[in-house]
Scaffold this active site. Structure first.
Site, mmCIF file in Angstrom:
data_model
loop_
_atom_site.group_PDB
_atom_site.id
_atom_site.type_symbol
_atom_site.label_atom_id
_atom_site.label_comp_id
_atom_site.label_asym_id
_atom_site.label_seq_id
_atom_site.Cartn_x
_atom_site.Cartn_y
_atom_site.Cartn_z
ATOM 1 N N SER A 1 34.321 43.041 41.033
ATOM 2 C CA SER A 1 35.640 42.603 41.794
ATOM 3 C C SER A 1 35.028 41.875 42.976
ATOM 4 O O SER A 1 34.043 40.882 42.682
ATOM 5 C CB SER A 1 36.390 43.710 42.449
ATOM 6 O OG SER A 1 37.547 43.265 42.876
ATOM 7 N N ASP B 1 40.554 44.305 36.984
ATOM 8 C CA ASP B 1 39.569 44.568 38.026
ATOM 9 C C ASP B 1 38.772 45.495 37.221
ATOM 10 O O ASP B 1 38.954 46.790 36.939
ATOM 11 C CB ASP B 1 40.348 45.178 39.062
ATOM 12 C CG ASP B 1 39.299 45.121 40.459
ATOM 13 O OD1 ASP B 1 38.470 45.823 40.353
ATOM 14 O OD2 ASP B 1 39.808 44.582 41.373
#
Length: 273
Positions: free
Chosen positions: A51, A163
């Site tokens: 991320s 993510d």
């Protein structure tokens, strides 16, 4: 402890591996940590990120200095990188973020970066963590940053990715076998006591619990671990506070150095295979 067995270290292709956790805007603490390393003349040989950690990692590996990374984002806010949309698979479009990456990146593929970077995302279709070592930087970083529900999944080769923090927010495991020394920067060590009862506030708190729980085993694999403390004061969308967040990372990294000078001296030692 840093591995001192030269016979073991010799078979590992990288001297220093740097791991950067996810954490949204809190990821700018990674910039502060990188600034300290630059001041010490220490350069990672391999970077692993999830991320926000993947974003900061690829920008650094693409040749941007920590100060330049701050400048890239200094005039931006959340709406400059995400556009609200009619909810279907996500509340926000990631198109603006994608366009931003296309504009600022000098390299186009992970294998072209000055420092090798491994980007971790979550394979939503098969329920497993995936670490990319090659391919489009824009696609893999967007996938790694695509928080479920808030953003639509990113499709790569027909597979939907979200993510990386959903399953591995602190991707030490992918590079532990490859590196003599692992330094990790975790920007999600705690979950705030108070939170707003809004969609964003509830999502942020929920993901905070997920990120905290799936980092524990990876934290134990670090030789040097940096955890930002007061970073919890900032939410994951607080891009306007990036300079203050970077200062937190800088200050906490300096403190770890003060307490662990021996390991940092080892980082500056020659690496021979």
């Amino acid at each position: 402890m840093v591995e001192n067995d030269k016979s073991v270290a010799a078979i590992k292709p990288y001297r220093l591996g740097l791991v950067l956790s996810g954490g949204g805007a809190r990821g700018f603490a990674h910039v502060g940590a990188l600034k300290v390393l630059d001041e010490l003349g220490i350069r990672p040989n391999l970077i692993s990120g999830t991320s926000a950690g993947s974003l900061i990692g690829v920008l650094y590996a693409d040749g941007y200095t920590p100060d330049e990374i701050i400048e890239l984002f200094s005039t931006l806010n959340f709406s400059d990188l995400a556009e609200i949309t009619i909810p279907r698979s996500g509340f926000f479009k990631i198109t603006r973020f994608r366009n931003f990456l296309k504009k600022v990146l000098r390299s186009r593929r992970l294998e072209d970066l000055e420092i090798p970077v491994m980007v971790t995302a979550t394979d939503l279709d098969h329920g497993k963590s995936r670490t990319f070592t090659s391919g489009s930087i824009v696609d893999t970083v967007c996938a790694s940053c695509s928080i479920p529900v808030l953003f639509s999944p990113v499709v790569i080769d027909g597979i939907h990715y979200v993510d990386g923090g959903v399953l591995r927010n602190f991707p030490v495991t992918p590079i532990r076998p490859l590196c003599d020394i692992i330094m990790g920067v975790n920007v999600n060590p705690m979950v705030a006591k108070d939170y707003k009862k809004t969609i964003i506030g509830i999502a942020e708190r929920s993901y905070g619990f997920i990120f905290k729980s799936n980092t524990l085993s990876d934290m134990k694999l670090c030789d040097i671990l940096i955890q930002t403390k007061e970073i919890i004061e900032y939410n994951i969308f607080d891009i306007e506070s990036l300079r203050e967040i970077a200062t937190c990372g800088y200050r906490d990294t300096k403190e770890v150095i003060r307490l662990d000078k021996e390991n940092f001296r080892n980082l500056k030692a020659p690496f021979t295979t």
